[in-house]
Design an enzyme around this catalytic site. Structure first.
Site, mmCIF file in Angstrom:
data_model
loop_
_atom_site.group_PDB
_atom_site.id
_atom_site.type_symbol
_atom_site.label_atom_id
_atom_site.label_comp_id
_atom_site.label_asym_id
_atom_site.label_seq_id
_atom_site.Cartn_x
_atom_site.Cartn_y
_atom_site.Cartn_z
ATOM 1 N N CYS A 1 0.843 -1.193 0.000
ATOM 2 C CA CYS A 1 0.000 0.000 0.000
ATOM 3 C C CYS A 1 0.882 1.248 0.000
ATOM 4 O O CYS A 1 1.851 1.326 0.773
ATOM 5 C CB CYS A 1 -0.904 0.001 1.233
ATOM 6 S SG CYS A 1 -1.875 1.514 1.399
ATOM 7 N N HIS B 1 3.760 -6.684 14.103
ATOM 8 C CA HIS B 1 2.938 -6.526 12.907
ATOM 9 C C HIS B 1 3.841 -6.448 11.675
ATOM 10 O O HIS B 1 4.883 -5.777 11.705
ATOM 11 C CB HIS B 1 2.092 -5.252 13.012
ATOM 12 C CG HIS B 1 0.991 -5.169 12.002
ATOM 13 N ND1 HIS B 1 1.228 -4.804 10.693
ATOM 14 C CD2 HIS B 1 -0.341 -5.418 12.095
ATOM 15 C CE1 HIS B 1 0.074 -4.816 10.030
ATOM 16 N NE2 HIS B 1 -0.886 -5.194 10.859
ATOM 17 N N GLU C 1 3.654 -4.856 8.894
ATOM 18 C CA GLU C 1 3.874 -3.485 8.405
ATOM 19 C C GLU C 1 4.991 -2.813 9.194
ATOM 20 O O GLU C 1 5.889 -2.182 8.622
ATOM 21 C CB GLU C 1 2.590 -2.669 8.531
ATOM 22 C CG GLU C 1 2.771 -1.203 8.130
ATOM 23 C CD GLU C 1 1.608 -0.316 8.532
ATOM 24 O OE1 GLU C 1 1.853 0.846 8.892
ATOM 25 O OE2 GLU C 1 0.446 -0.775 8.486
ATOM 26 N N THR D 1 0.014 2.621 10.138
ATOM 27 C CA THR D 1 -1.054 3.306 9.404
ATOM 28 C C THR D 1 -2.448 3.136 10.003
ATOM 29 O O THR D 1 -3.343 3.931 9.721
ATOM 30 C CB THR D 1 -1.107 2.815 7.939
ATOM 31 O OG1 THR D 1 -1.268 1.391 7.934
ATOM 32 C CG2 THR D 1 0.155 3.198 7.191
ATOM 33 N N CYS E 1 -3.289 6.250 7.994
ATOM 34 C CA CYS E 1 -4.069 6.266 6.759
ATOM 35 C C CYS E 1 -5.368 7.043 6.938
ATOM 36 O O CYS E 1 -6.075 6.873 7.939
ATOM 37 C CB CYS E 1 -4.370 4.824 6.332
ATOM 38 S SG CYS E 1 -5.463 4.685 4.915
ATOM 39 N N SER F 1 -6.482 -8.636 11.941
ATOM 40 C CA SER F 1 -6.354 -7.333 11.293
ATOM 41 C C SER F 1 -6.302 -6.224 12.327
ATOM 42 O O SER F 1 -7.230 -6.061 13.131
ATOM 43 C CB SER F 1 -7.538 -7.102 10.346
ATOM 44 O OG SER F 1 -7.653 -5.743 9.991
ATOM 45 N N SER F 2 -5.238 -5.438 12.301
ATOM 46 C CA SER F 2 -5.056 -4.361 13.276
ATOM 47 C C SER F 2 -6.162 -3.315 13.183
ATOM 48 O O SER F 2 -6.749 -2.920 14.190
ATOM 49 C CB SER F 2 -3.697 -3.689 13.067
ATOM 50 O OG SER F 2 -3.545 -2.576 13.920
ATOM 51 N N ASN F 3 -6.470 -2.875 11.963
ATOM 52 C CA ASN F 3 -7.473 -1.813 11.838
ATOM 53 C C ASN F 3 -8.863 -2.311 12.229
ATOM 54 O O ASN F 3 -9.672 -1.552 12.764
ATOM 55 C CB ASN F 3 -7.469 -1.216 10.423
ATOM 56 C CG ASN F 3 -8.157 -2.078 9.395
ATOM 57 O OD1 ASN F 3 -9.360 -2.033 9.209
ATOM 58 N ND2 ASN F 3 -7.379 -2.906 8.704
#
Length: 277
Positions: A92, A120, A122, A158, A186, A214-216
């Site tokens: 991304c 994580h 990312e 993000t 983000c 999933s973190s978000n």
């Protein structure tokens, strides 16, 4: 019972881009799960023969490799480039940005503080671009006993909350002479979080749909739970329990950035089939 979807939810730009790329490429292997949604990964495998590898070392006779949306480490990227394989980068752009910032700022002599989860993918990728000292933290308390240099750069995973990021930033500004702050959260994440905060305050029950890794998605669930005690995080319609919805007037629904519309629609249809009045 009324069902209301959050104003902003589901697939973000980076995930849409990665899914489209995987569907076009076909017959490829992703380095790590392309996105954090098992159901969508299974769909890509069945329909487009896109398989998932844990890391670069598992590559054997594959002809095409797709870099996951969360990115990979700088070293893994170098190793990948040395193989005779066609590379498609689905990282991304919002993740590439902190990688570039960390690389540049550390070259300029700045130590780097990364607000995020060290485990994580990312964050692992972002940290790998730091050539000076890197500190990965989730709470300002973790910074209290560190002797920093006079120059610090700060970035965020993000998918984190802006409020929590600012607590880290404010702490460092009072402690370090020069602090460079880069808001790498983000925009889609921010909008989704605002939307679920608004919706959950008026809902009797909230359903968050998305990968439990999933973190978000987990952030959305925590926000919802803060305002509505009867909030549930599910990956598919099969986890729904009809009893949750008894005597409820409004069901709020949101979904993580890696959750496709077809899964969200299945959940909505299943809830409607309960015929809660």
């Amino acid at each position: 019972m009324k069902i209301e979807l959050a104003e902003n939810y589901g697939f973000c730009f980076g995930v849409k881009r990665a899914i489209k790329k995987a569907e076009q490429i076909k017959n490829a292997a992703t380095i790590g799960p392309l996105i954090h949604n098992n159901e969508e990964i299974m769909r890509l495998k069945k329909k487009f023969n896109v398989k998932t590898l844990n890391d670069v070392k598992e590559l054997s006779d594959e002809k095409r490799a797709i870099i996951r949306t969360h990115g990979i480490t700088k070293q893994d990227l170098e190793n990948l480039k040395q193989k005779e394989i066609e590379i498609f980068d689905a990282t991304c752009p919002f993740v590439t940005k902190p990688q570039q910032i960390c690389e540049k700022m550390s070259k300029d002599g700045y130590e780097v503080v990364i607000f995020g989860d060290e485990n994580h993918p990312e964050v692992k990728g972002v940290k790998s671009y730091v050539s000076t000292k890197a500190y990965v933290v989730l709470d300002k308390k973790e910074l209290e006993n560190i002797n920093f240099s006079n120059k610090i750069a700060v970035v965020s995973q993000t998918t984190k909350k802006v409020k929590d990021f600012m607590e880290i930033v404010n702490f460092l500004i009072l402690k370090v002479r020069e602090v460079r702050v880069f808001n790498t959260i983000c925009d889609a994440t921010f909008k989704n979080q605002e939307a679920i905060a608004k919706l959950s305050q008026k809902s009797d029950i909230v359903i968050i749909v998305g990968g439990k890794n999933s973190s978000n998605t987990k952030q959305l669930f925590l926000i919802a739970k803060n305002y509505c005690s009867e909030s549930y995080l599910i990956e598919t319609k099969n986890e729904l329990d009809r009893s949750w919805f008894q005597n409820k007037k409004l069901c709020g629904i949101s979904a993580g950035a890696s959750t496709p519309d077809w899964i969200i629609q299945e959940v909505v249809n299943e809830i409607r089939s309960f015929n809660i009045e």
